[in-house]
Scaffold this motif. Structure first.
Motif, mmCIF file in Angstrom:
data_model
loop_
_atom_site.group_PDB
_atom_site.id
_atom_site.type_symbol
_atom_site.label_atom_id
_atom_site.label_comp_id
_atom_site.label_asym_id
_atom_site.label_seq_id
_atom_site.Cartn_x
_atom_site.Cartn_y
_atom_site.Cartn_z
ATOM 1 N N LEU A 92 -5.805 9.544 4.497
ATOM 2 C CA LEU A 92 -5.364 8.164 4.298
ATOM 3 C C LEU A 92 -5.120 7.859 2.820
ATOM 4 O O LEU A 92 -4.118 7.237 2.462
ATOM 5 C CB LEU A 92 -6.403 7.188 4.859
ATOM 6 N N VAL A 93 -6.028 8.292 1.966
ATOM 7 C CA VAL A 93 -5.920 7.928 0.547
ATOM 8 C C VAL A 93 -4.831 8.720 -0.174
ATOM 9 O O VAL A 93 -4.488 8.386 -1.315
ATOM 10 C CB VAL A 93 -7.276 8.102 -0.184
ATOM 11 N N HIS A 94 -4.274 9.741 0.486
ATOM 12 C CA HIS A 94 -3.190 10.505 -0.119
ATOM 13 C C HIS A 94 -1.829 10.173 0.504
ATOM 14 O O HIS A 94 -0.829 10.828 0.194
ATOM 15 C CB HIS A 94 -3.457 12.009 0.002
ATOM 16 N N ALA A 95 -1.791 9.169 1.344
ATOM 17 C CA ALA A 95 -0.540 8.816 2.019
ATOM 18 C C ALA A 95 0.399 8.059 1.090
ATOM 19 O O ALA A 95 -0.033 7.279 0.237
ATOM 20 C CB ALA A 95 -0.839 7.968 3.253
ATOM 21 N N HIS A 96 1.691 8.313 1.267
ATOM 22 C CA HIS A 96 2.700 7.491 0.585
ATOM 23 C C HIS A 96 2.902 6.179 1.339
ATOM 24 O O HIS A 96 3.201 5.146 0.736
ATOM 25 C CB HIS A 96 4.045 8.232 0.519
ATOM 26 N N LEU A 97 2.764 6.263 2.658
ATOM 27 C CA LEU A 97 2.932 5.094 3.519
ATOM 28 C C LEU A 97 1.841 5.103 4.574
ATOM 29 O O LEU A 97 1.627 6.113 5.241
ATOM 30 C CB LEU A 97 4.304 5.117 4.205
ATOM 31 N N LEU A 98 1.169 3.979 4.706
ATOM 32 C CA LEU A 98 0.133 3.840 5.733
ATOM 33 C C LEU A 98 0.458 2.622 6.594
ATOM 34 O O LEU A 98 0.533 1.502 6.095
ATOM 35 C CB LEU A 98 -1.247 3.671 5.095
ATOM 36 N N VAL A 99 0.673 2.880 7.872
ATOM 37 C CA VAL A 99 0.890 1.800 8.836
ATOM 38 C C VAL A 99 -0.452 1.464 9.479
ATOM 39 O O VAL A 99 -1.150 2.353 9.974
ATOM 40 C CB VAL A 99 1.893 2.214 9.932
#
Length: 210
Positions: A92-99
């Motif tokens: 999660l903390v490395h995502a470019h986009l989090l829905v």
């Protein structure tokens, strides 16, 4: 829950135009770390649109994740307890986009509310969020049980954000299927009378021939 926006029903009038949809699909907002908040009643296409944009981001090579609020709650609760939750939190903390789908549908316990704030605060201005909700941001304080925390959370999400209000009737209810076969429409009185006269003529003609 990913979707292909090429199949998005353009005939649905739900508060977002085709021009706006094309602009969203270009993902320029993602490069600028903008957030999207999709607000509207159930069935108005919030999750479909969010999943479609997540799918678009994945196709272009972004690290994009779609998580329901329930899934996120479990990760927050157990990230310091289980290896699986810890790995998920790292993703999660490395995502470019989090829905985050269906945020604030139900009240959150204090520890989860704080954990949610910590996650969003950590990703602030380095990750874009797409939030779907049926609650107006003004109602978030009630769901979090803490007005100060809600204000701080919204401050980070709304800093660079487009709020899109989806409207109209539930697409699911409007397009629901039925288990019953459609009945043939009943014949009107004029149709039945016409058939009866035709039958009488056949009987008379037959009698005359014999």
């Amino acid at each position: 829950m990913l979707h292909d926006l090429d199949h998005y029903d353009s005939g649905v009038q739900n508060g977002i135009s085709q021009v706006q949809l094309r602009q969203l699909r270009q993902l320029l907002w993602l490069d600028q770390n903008y957030n999207l908040i999709l607000i509207g009643p159930s069935g108005t296409g919030k999750s479909y649109l969010a999943g479609g944009l997540c799918h678009e981001a994945l196709k272009l090579g972004y690290h994009a994740l779609f998580r329901t609020m329930d899934e996120l709650i479990q990760t927050i609760r157990f990230k310091d307890v289980t290896t699986a939750a810890a790995r998920e939190y790292k993703r999660l903390v490395h995502a470019h986009l989090l829905v985050i789908d269906d945020i604030m549908m139900f009240p959150l316990e204090k520890s989860v509310a704080v954990g949610l704030f910590q996650l969003i605060n950590q990703l602030h201005e380095q990750t874009s969020f797409i939030i779907t909700t049926n609650k107006n941001p003004k109602e978030w304080a009630e769901m979090l049980g803490d007005e100060v925390l809600a204000t701080a959370l919204l401050d980070r999400l709304l800093y660079k954000c487009e709020v899109i209000k989806l409207t109209d009737k539930s697409y699911r209810l409007e397009h629901r299927t039925t288990i019953f076969e459609q009945q043939q429409p009943a014949e009107g009185g004029a149709t039945r009378k016409k058939k009866l006269l035709s039958l009488q003529k056949v009987v008379v003609d037959h009698a005359e021939m014999t």
